[in-house]
Design an enzyme around this catalytic site. Sequence first.
Site, PDB file in Angstrom:
ATOM      1  N   CYS A   1      -3.941  11.330  10.148  1.00 42.20           N
ATOM      2  CA  CYS A   1      -2.944  12.189   9.488  1.00 42.20           C
ATOM      3  C   CYS A   1      -3.193  13.681   9.725  1.00 42.20           C
ATOM      4  CB  CYS A   1      -2.896  11.881   7.995  1.00 42.20           C
ATOM      5  SG  CYS A   1      -4.515  11.666   7.241  1.00 42.20           S
TER       6      CYS A   1
ATOM      7  N   VAL B   1       1.043   3.731   2.225  1.00 40.65           N
ATOM      8  CA  VAL B   1       1.755   4.002   3.484  1.00 40.65           C
ATOM      9  C   VAL B   1       2.834   2.948   3.712  1.00 40.65           C
ATOM     10  CG1 VAL B   1       1.539   4.140   6.003  1.00 40.65           C
ATOM     11  CG2 VAL B   1      -0.182   5.224   4.543  1.00 40.65           C
TER      12      VAL B   1
ATOM     13  N   GLN C   1      -7.325  18.197   2.211  1.00 41.51           N
ATOM     14  CA  GLN C   1      -6.628  16.921   2.331  1.00 41.51           C
ATOM     15  C   GLN C   1      -6.367  16.239   0.986  1.00 41.51           C
ATOM     16  OE1 GLN C   1      -8.986  16.048   6.466  1.00 41.51           O
ATOM     17  NE2 GLN C   1      -7.939  14.297   5.605  1.00 41.51           N
TER      18      GLN C   1
ATOM     19  N   GLY D   1       0.814  -1.220   0.000  1.00 44.27           N
ATOM     20  CA  GLY D   1       0.000   0.000   0.000  1.00 44.27           C
ATOM     21  C   GLY D   1       0.843   1.264   0.000  1.00 44.27           C
TER      22      GLY D   1
ATOM     23  N   ARG E   1     -11.636  17.161   0.910  1.00 45.22           N
ATOM     24  CA  ARG E   1     -10.704  16.465  -0.003  1.00 45.22           C
ATOM     25  C   ARG E   1     -10.416  17.380  -1.180  1.00 45.22           C
ATOM     26  NH1 ARG E   1      -8.061  12.319   1.674  1.00 45.22           N
ATOM     27  NH2 ARG E   1      -9.908  11.028   2.071  1.00 45.22           N
TER      28      ARG E   1
ATOM     29  N   GLN F   1       1.263  13.846   3.841  1.00 48.35           N
ATOM     30  CA  GLN F   1       0.323  12.919   4.490  1.00 48.35           C
ATOM     31  C   GLN F   1       0.913  11.530   4.677  1.00 48.35           C
ATOM     32  OE1 GLN F   1      -1.617  10.217   2.856  1.00 48.35           O
ATOM     33  NE2 GLN F   1      -2.583   9.735   4.822  1.00 48.35           N
TER      34      GLN F   1
ATOM     35  N   LYS G   1     -12.630  12.516  14.345  1.00 46.61           N
ATOM     36  CA  LYS G   1     -11.303  11.983  14.706  1.00 46.61           C
ATOM     37  C   LYS G   1     -10.384  13.135  15.104  1.00 46.61           C
ATOM     38  CE  LYS G   1     -11.449   8.185  11.370  1.00 46.61           C
ATOM     39  NZ  LYS G   1     -10.995   7.784  10.030  1.00 46.61           N
TER      40      LYS G   1
ATOM     41  N   SER H   1      -3.958  10.989  -1.233  1.00 50.06           N
ATOM     42  CA  SER H   1      -3.195   9.853  -0.693  1.00 50.06           C
ATOM     43  C   SER H   1      -3.829   9.304   0.584  1.00 50.06           C
ATOM     44  CB  SER H   1      -1.748  10.256  -0.408  1.00 50.06           C
ATOM     45  OG  SER H   1      -1.729  11.358   0.480  1.00 50.06           O
ATOM     46  N   GLY H   2      -4.619  10.136   1.266  1.00 53.07           N
ATOM     47  CA  GLY H   2      -5.313   9.680   2.460  1.00 53.07           C
ATOM     48  C   GLY H   2      -6.263   8.521   2.158  1.00 53.07           C
TER      49      GLY H   2
ATOM     50  N   HIS I   1      -1.262  17.284   3.017  1.00 51.73           N
ATOM     51  CA  HIS I   1      -2.458  17.913   3.580  1.00 51.73           C
ATOM     52  C   HIS I   1      -2.134  19.351   4.013  1.00 51.73           C
ATOM     53  CE1 HIS I   1      -4.425  14.160   3.531  1.00 51.73           C
ATOM     54  NE2 HIS I   1      -4.593  13.917   4.810  1.00 51.73           N
TER      55      HIS I   1
HETATM   56  P1  A2P Z   1      -3.077  -5.961  -1.152  1.00 53.20           P
HETATM   57  O1  A2P Z   1      -2.198  -5.248  -2.123  1.00 53.20           O
HETATM   58  O2  A2P Z   1      -2.769  -7.396  -1.033  1.00 53.20           O
HETATM   59  O3  A2P Z   1      -4.547  -5.670  -1.343  1.00 53.20           O
HETATM   60  P2  A2P Z   1      -3.642   1.345   0.353  1.00 53.20           P
HETATM   61  O4  A2P Z   1      -3.854   2.025   1.665  1.00 53.20           O
HETATM   62  O5  A2P Z   1      -2.631   1.987  -0.499  1.00 53.20           O
HETATM   63  O6  A2P Z   1      -4.943   1.107  -0.355  1.00 53.20           O
HETATM   64  O7  A2P Z   1      -3.056  -0.124   0.705  1.00 53.20           O
HETATM   65  C1  A2P Z   1      -3.753  -1.037   1.493  1.00 53.20           C
HETATM   66  C2  A2P Z   1      -2.807  -2.151   1.922  1.00 53.20           C
HETATM   67  O8  A2P Z   1      -3.542  -3.046   2.765  1.00 53.20           O
HETATM   68  C3  A2P Z   1      -2.311  -3.000   0.773  1.00 53.20           C
HETATM   69  O9  A2P Z   1      -0.981  -3.365   1.031  1.00 53.20           O
HETATM   70  C4  A2P Z   1      -3.233  -4.200   0.818  1.00 53.20           C
HETATM   71  O10 A2P Z   1      -2.671  -5.383   0.287  1.00 53.20           O
HETATM   72  C5  A2P Z   1      -3.386  -4.373   2.301  1.00 53.20           C
HETATM   73  N1  A2P Z   1      -4.552  -5.196   2.620  1.00 53.20           N
HETATM   74  C6  A2P Z   1      -5.820  -5.038   2.211  1.00 53.20           C
HETATM   75  N2  A2P Z   1      -6.620  -6.024   2.693  1.00 53.20           N
HETATM   76  C7  A2P Z   1      -5.838  -6.831   3.442  1.00 53.20           C
HETATM   77  C8  A2P Z   1      -6.041  -8.023   4.221  1.00 53.20           C
HETATM   78  N3  A2P Z   1      -7.244  -8.587   4.328  1.00 53.20           N
HETATM   79  N4  A2P Z   1      -4.978  -8.573   4.844  1.00 53.20           N
HETATM   80  C9  A2P Z   1      -3.760  -8.015   4.760  1.00 53.20           C
HETATM   81  N5  A2P Z   1      -3.489  -6.907   4.056  1.00 53.20           N
HETATM   82  C10 A2P Z   1      -4.504  -6.309   3.397  1.00 53.20           C
END
Ligand code: A2P
Length: 339
Positions: free
Chosen positions: A132, A14, A159, A12, A239, A319, A218, A162-163, A246
Amino acid sequence: KKYNVAVVGASGAVGEEIFCVLQEQKFPIAKIIPLASKRSSGEEIKIFGQKHRIKETTPEIFAKEEVEIAFFSAGGEVSKEYAPHAVGAGCLVIDNTSHFRMDPSIPLVVPGVNDEDIAQCNGPGIIANPNCSTIQMVQVLAPLHKAFGIKRVDVSTYQAVSGAGKRGMEELVHQMQKFFAFELEDASPQAFPHRIALNLIPQIDKFLPNDFTKEEMKMIQETNKILHSQIAISATCVRVPVLRSHSESISITFEREVPALEARKILEQAKYIKVCDAPKDLFYPMPMNATDTDETYVGRIRNDLYDRKILHLWCVADQLRVGAATNAVRIAELWIQKN
Ligand code: A2P
């Protein structure tokens, strides 16, 4: 000592930033374990220039990989399900989601602001990383509150996408491409409730019965938890089509009259803050300059025209870094120091 470190949400926005910050800060790592969902398990990613394979997040993985510190940024549901297993395996969990933040038994920490609250977690356990928008705001409010006493805060946020994670960033880029192809009308929103390109959306997260959004609540609740205060706060979270920093317009009402110059001196000495405030030179913080940095930038510091107890200012921070990865890594470093 070096630590086995896992990042849950490694694929992801972050998660990727956490790897960068760990490397830049020369974090003492013995082994790095990138975790995500089943979807991306087995995928190869480069961390610190070396190839790693993403593993699936499971209840057993933390014990199996002998994880000692786990950064969670894969959404509240994932933290709810797996953080207790990580703690059970003896990990320190630093959780980026809102899931545990308001739990009185869980410290909510912004290093430089409430370091002492880390003491609540001596050993394995969970430390929550604030929202954030809250992080950059409390970095500014804390030193001013200590010096002058704050009564009330009114904040409007601007914001970045990327959030909303990678899909939020991709949605903005995609919609801008559609704009240049004269196809913006077909840009169907997914990450956001409306089109974000060339637009502003005065809604982040869900609406609550009091007509504020969850994001706004929050900022209000987390700020008072972090500062151990009962400041009256109102927030409007918006947004904007900016990629990853942000901005916040903050109006602060103090217990007494506070000349802008005095506030500025306090902020110049505050940890992780850079004052950028020279209107004559058209110098003030902007998202474009904050991006990819670990500081929180403050400018436009000025007194209200009608009430000298009120101060207005403008604050900008990346952010993904200040609002997430950098703060999380700073928490881990503090925890190491104190344990
Ligand atoms: P994946 O790539 O396998 O979906 P972002 O905030 O950029 O959207 O990223 C979300 C992150 O959370 C990604 O790395 C995503 O992995 C991970 N993720 C989403 N669902 C799950 C889950 N059920 N178990 C573990 N990681 C998860």
